[in-house]
Write a protein that holds these residues in place. Structure first.
Motif, PDB file in Angstrom:
ATOM      1  N   VAL A 222      11.949  -7.718   2.167  1.00  0.00           N
ATOM      2  CA  VAL A 222      13.131  -7.911   1.432  1.00  0.00           C
ATOM      3  C   VAL A 222      12.182  -7.463   0.645  1.00  0.00           C
ATOM      4  O   VAL A 222      11.427  -7.443   0.222  1.00  0.00           O
ATOM      5  CB  VAL A 222      13.171  -9.101   0.994  1.00  0.00           C
ATOM      6  N   LYS A 223      12.689  -5.688   0.038  1.00  0.00           N
ATOM      7  CA  LYS A 223      11.857  -4.378  -0.497  1.00  0.00           C
ATOM      8  C   LYS A 223      12.823  -3.938  -0.848  1.00  0.00           C
ATOM      9  O   LYS A 223      14.031  -2.910  -0.311  1.00  0.00           O
ATOM     10  CB  LYS A 223      10.957  -4.171  -0.119  1.00  0.00           C
ATOM     11  N   TYR A 224      12.144  -2.708  -1.434  1.00  0.00           N
ATOM     12  CA  TYR A 224      13.005  -1.118  -2.229  1.00  0.00           C
ATOM     13  C   TYR A 224      11.681  -0.309  -2.793  1.00  0.00           C
ATOM     14  O   TYR A 224      10.399  -0.649  -2.586  1.00  0.00           O
ATOM     15  CB  TYR A 224      13.388  -1.992  -3.550  1.00  0.00           C
ATOM     16  N   TRP A 225      11.990   0.754  -2.433  1.00  0.00           N
ATOM     17  CA  TRP A 225      11.025   1.684  -2.659  1.00  0.00           C
ATOM     18  C   TRP A 225      11.845   3.046  -2.703  1.00  0.00           C
ATOM     19  O   TRP A 225      12.814   3.249  -2.825  1.00  0.00           O
ATOM     20  CB  TRP A 225       9.691   2.084  -1.017  1.00  0.00           C
ATOM     21  N   GLN A 226      10.842   4.207  -4.002  1.00  0.00           N
ATOM     22  CA  GLN A 226      11.731   5.260  -3.918  1.00  0.00           C
ATOM     23  C   GLN A 226      12.345   6.319  -2.544  1.00  0.00           C
ATOM     24  O   GLN A 226      11.215   6.482  -2.282  1.00  0.00           O
ATOM     25  CB  GLN A 226      10.971   5.722  -5.243  1.00  0.00           C
TER      26      GLN A 226
ATOM     27  N   GLU B 212       0.761  -1.233  -0.026  1.00  0.00           N
ATOM     28  CA  GLU B 212      -0.315  -0.017  -0.057  1.00  0.00           C
ATOM     29  C   GLU B 212       1.082   1.560   0.204  1.00  0.00           C
ATOM     30  O   GLU B 212      -0.100   2.216  -0.484  1.00  0.00           O
ATOM     31  CB  GLU B 212      -1.111   0.239   1.304  1.00  0.00           C
ATOM     32  N   ASN B 213       1.891   1.363   0.063  1.00  0.00           N
ATOM     33  CA  ASN B 213       3.320   2.289   0.278  1.00  0.00           C
ATOM     34  C   ASN B 213       3.628   2.689  -0.561  1.00  0.00           C
ATOM     35  O   ASN B 213       5.007   3.114  -0.641  1.00  0.00           O
ATOM     36  CB  ASN B 213       3.973   2.235   1.388  1.00  0.00           C
ATOM     37  N   GLY B 214       4.033   1.551  -1.648  1.00  0.00           N
ATOM     38  CA  GLY B 214       3.896   1.643  -3.282  1.00  0.00           C
ATOM     39  C   GLY B 214       5.756   0.737  -3.117  1.00  0.00           C
ATOM     40  O   GLY B 214       6.245   0.992  -3.979  1.00  0.00           O
ATOM     41  N   ALA B 215       6.462   0.529  -1.484  1.00  0.00           N
ATOM     42  CA  ALA B 215       7.130  -0.769  -1.930  1.00  0.00           C
ATOM     43  C   ALA B 215       6.935  -2.046  -3.106  1.00  0.00           C
ATOM     44  O   ALA B 215       5.808  -3.048  -2.546  1.00  0.00           O
ATOM     45  CB  ALA B 215       7.539  -0.817  -0.492  1.00  0.00           C
ATOM     46  N   GLN B 216       8.269  -2.011  -3.838  1.00  0.00           N
ATOM     47  CA  GLN B 216       7.981  -3.263  -3.837  1.00  0.00           C
ATOM     48  C   GLN B 216       8.654  -5.222  -3.229  1.00  0.00           C
ATOM     49  O   GLN B 216      10.012  -4.811  -2.681  1.00  0.00           O
ATOM     50  CB  GLN B 216       9.011  -3.762  -4.900  1.00  0.00           C
ATOM     51  N   ILE B 217       7.891  -5.707  -2.799  1.00  0.00           N
ATOM     52  CA  ILE B 217       8.127  -6.610  -1.452  1.00  0.00           C
ATOM     53  C   ILE B 217       8.428  -8.346  -2.656  1.00  0.00           C
ATOM     54  O   ILE B 217       7.670  -8.359  -3.712  1.00  0.00           O
ATOM     55  CB  ILE B 217       6.707  -6.281  -1.202  1.00  0.00           C
ATOM     56  N   SER B 218       9.800  -8.419  -2.364  1.00  0.00           N
ATOM     57  CA  SER B 218       9.970  -9.952  -2.670  1.00  0.00           C
ATOM     58  C   SER B 218       9.255 -10.793  -1.729  1.00  0.00           C
ATOM     59  O   SER B 218       8.839 -11.297  -0.835  1.00  0.00           O
ATOM     60  CB  SER B 218      11.491  -9.887  -2.396  1.00  0.00           C
ATOM     61  N   GLN B 219       9.310 -11.960  -3.325  1.00  0.00           N
ATOM     62  CA  GLN B 219       8.437 -13.679  -2.439  1.00  0.00           C
ATOM     63  C   GLN B 219       9.238 -14.323  -2.851  1.00  0.00           C
ATOM     64  O   GLN B 219       8.625 -15.841  -2.225  1.00  0.00           O
ATOM     65  CB  GLN B 219       6.532 -13.510  -2.721  1.00  0.00           C
ATOM     66  N   GLY B 220      10.596 -14.079  -3.290  1.00  0.00           N
ATOM     67  CA  GLY B 220      11.790 -15.482  -2.893  1.00  0.00           C
ATOM     68  C   GLY B 220      13.013 -14.598  -3.271  1.00  0.00           C
ATOM     69  O   GLY B 220      13.169 -13.129  -3.314  1.00  0.00           O
TER      70      GLY B 220
END
Length: 632
Positions: A140-144, A110-118
């Motif tokens: 494990v994620k990244y965001w601007q 919901e915050n725009g962060a890319q969440i990893s599932q693997g």
């Protein structure tokens, strides 16, 4: 959410800020010191008085403690900066380029962060454990981010990256979370173009790594970081210890031991336990702090006392940071937890409190100033001293402490000091004042009547106090003069100097038909003995403080405490203070005290008589409740 915030949510929360707690602005103009009787401007805490220092400061005597129990490291939070002139921002761009190896299937939260599932990393070895990326908790994620890119770098703002790792053991609570951010000078906001105030203008080019860990020692954190980036295909040399910049800081640090629940409930979180006594003591003195508890799910779920250095220095010398001392059970604790599971036993933990510290972080490494090594020592010393004040052993006693998956009950002989319990010692001094005054020959009955009326009725105007005590206003003035270190007056209103003194006198009057006669008898019995307690020796002072009669034998002492009734904790502290006093009087008296027989009145068991000290292995422990049946 902080521990104090957690505890405050739906739970009792008592804060205290006693920097100016007792005197109103109107009263300050007329205030005088209850120790030296001179008038002063402002608050009493700012008044320099040798007599006040004599009575209110703890007499600092380090206890030679030898081998002591080793606490475990529960949490470390740090913001590390790795910078090298030859590398510039290469370490950050290396993480950017290799981060995709941490990702397979992703989704946007919901915050725009890319969440990893693997991931394509698998497992890696570091610090004696096997590690994997923590996808289960979406770590494990990244965001601007908000930092504008430099000319020539792609995009408007740099991305930031979070990689959490967890050890693959059966418990799964050994974990480290890494957040990677760029470091560059004159950083500006991507949208506003304004300078980012939280970052220094002269920040070097490099990479910032924020670390939050659980159950990993500080020395192993960089090893885990280097092993992780190596598994990603990034050069570990970028994160070598020699590339740590001086701006690297620690903002969270916590040490703990785990102890048996029944002992902690009795000696730490009970009504007369350590945390309650610390909060009561601190709230009546200068400083700032907070006492919170949460018993909603189960008794003793979380109890905590936080204090700033001002409050802490009333108990320990040279305190640099605020601290949170807490006892807590795991989340979702219940009375029916599985027997044998160590996590059903509570942790006793001390944590660096940024809320109650002047600084929000401490240097990771600073040769000439307070850094994380000093922080560790200060927390270690505070935790061990607190265990001692709670009547718990400071050695690796498996009858008290419990191993868990990440901490074993062990000890080491390290450079650490324990300090006498001021929660008891300062009250000893105050109680000694009460006994001294009531045993004095020159105290008139009318003066005692004034104090008795004040103990019964609470603070009152001197005219009302004269009526209530059936004396005269001049008798009130004489009582104020005689009991100047026990009573205080402001704007004509008379009161005890603090609540403890009022309770002590109330107890004296309520327990005995004639408190003065009782105390007098106790003090006179001291002087009827031999020359052991003559003069003003430390042991004589201790005996007078408690109205104790002491008979000296060839190899031992016979001690009878004639005044008061004691709880388990109180008698232990009384005897501990007596042992210290006997050693100050002479080493042979210290040896005799260890062989002493002591008699006293226990609040629940009546009169108890038995050995003052109990030897358990190489450890000498003074009378404890566990030995009550044997003694009584």
């Amino acid at each position: 959410m902080s521990d104090l915030d957690y505890l405050t949510n739906g739970s009792y929360n008592a804060t205290f800020d006693t920097g100016g707690m007792a005197i109103t602005p109107e009263e300050e103009d007329n205030a005088s010191c209850r120790f030296c009787e001179s008038e002063y401007d402002g608050h009493e805490s700012n008044h320099e008085c040798p007599e006040k220092t004599r009575w209110e400061r703890v007499r600092r005597h380090d206890i030679e403690c030898g081998a002591t129990i080793d606490p475990g490291i529960h949490e470390v939070g740090a913001k590390l900066l790795f910078a090298d002139r030859d590398h510039g921002m290469s370490p950050f761009f290396a993480i950017v380029s290799e981060f995709d190896r941490c990702l397979q299937d992703t989704y946007e939260d919901e915050n725009g962060a890319q969440i990893s599932q693997g991931d394509d990393i698998g497992t890696f070895e570091a610090a004696g454990d096997t590690w994997e990326l923590n996808h289960d908790e979406e770590k494990v994620k990244y965001w601007q981010g908000s930092i504008a890119t430099r000319d020539g770098d792609s995009g408007d703002a740099y991305y930031e990256y979070n990689i959490g790792v967890v050890a693959t053991d059966a418990v799964g609570r050994k974990r480290v979370n890494f957040q990677f951010r760029p470091s560059l000078p004159n950083a500006t906001h991507a949208e506003s173009g304004d300078s980012i105030q939280s970052l220094p203008d002269d920040l070097p080019e490099g990479i910032r790594v924020q670390i939050d860990s659980a159950n990993v020692s500080r020395d192993q954190l960089i090893d885990v970081l280097k092993a992780l980036v190596d598994a990603m295909g990034v050069q570990p040399y970028y994160f070598a210890r020699e590339h740590l910049h001086e701006w690297s800081r620690v903002y969270n640090y916590a040490l703990y031991v785990r102890a048996k629940r029944d002992i902690v409930e009795d000696q730490v979180v009970s009504q007369s336990g350590l945390l309650e006594r610390m909060a009561t003591f601190a709230s009546q003195r200068q400083g700032r702090g907070e006492y919170v508890w949460d018993n909603e799910e189960v008794f003793g779920h979380r109890h905590a006392v936080a204090m700033n250095p001002t409050g802490l220095e009333k108990m320990l010398p040279d305190q640099r940071v605020g601290k949170l001392l807490k006892s807590y059970l795991k989340k979702n604790a219940s009375e029916s937890s599985r027997p044998g599971d160590p996590t059903t036993e509570p942790k006793i933990e001390v944590q660096f409190s940024t809320k109650y510290s002047d600084e929000s972080s401490i240097p990771w490494d600073a040769a000439d100033s307070f850094d994380v090594d000093d922080l560790h020592r200060e927390l270690d010393e505070y935790l061990l001293t607190a265990l001692d004040w709670a009547g718990m052993p400071t050695v690796a006693d498996t009858e008290t402490y419990v191993d868990d998956a990440y901490w074993s009950v062990s000890e080491s002989d390290r450079d650490i000091n324990l300090f006498p319990d001021p929660l008891h010692e300062l009250r000893e001094v105050e109680e000694g004042l009460a006994l001294h005054h009531f045993a004095a020959d020159d105290v008139a009955p009318s003066e005692r009547s004034v104090v008795r009326a004040l103990a019964d009725g609470g603070q009152m105007h001197y005219e009302d106090l004269a009526d209530e005590s059936e004396t005269s206003e001049s008798a009130v003035y004489r009582a104020l003069d005689t009991f100047g270190d026990v009573l205080q007056s402001a704007n004509g209103v008379v009161d005890f100097a603090d609540e403890f003194m009022r309770e002590k006198f109330e107890d004296l009057f309520g327990t005995l038909a004639d408190a003065a006669e009782w105390v007098q008898d106790g003090v006179e019995s001291i002087h009827e003995g031999d020359d052991l307690l003559a003069g003003d020796s430390a042991l004589a002072q201790w005996a007078r403080r408690y109205g104790a009669s002491v008979t000296e034998g060839r190899n031992d002492l016979d001690i009878e405490l004639n005044t008061g009734t004691y709880s388990d904790h109180e008698i232990q502290q009384v005897l501990r203070a007596g042992y210290v006093a006997s050693k100050r009087t002479g080493q042979h008296y210290g040896e005799k005290f260890l062989n002493a027989t002591v008699g006293f009145s226990h609040r629940e068991k009546g009169h108890v008589e038995g050995p003052a000290a109990i030897v358990r292995g190489t450890t000498v422990a003074f009378w404890r409740g566990a030995g009550l049946e044997a003694l009584g």
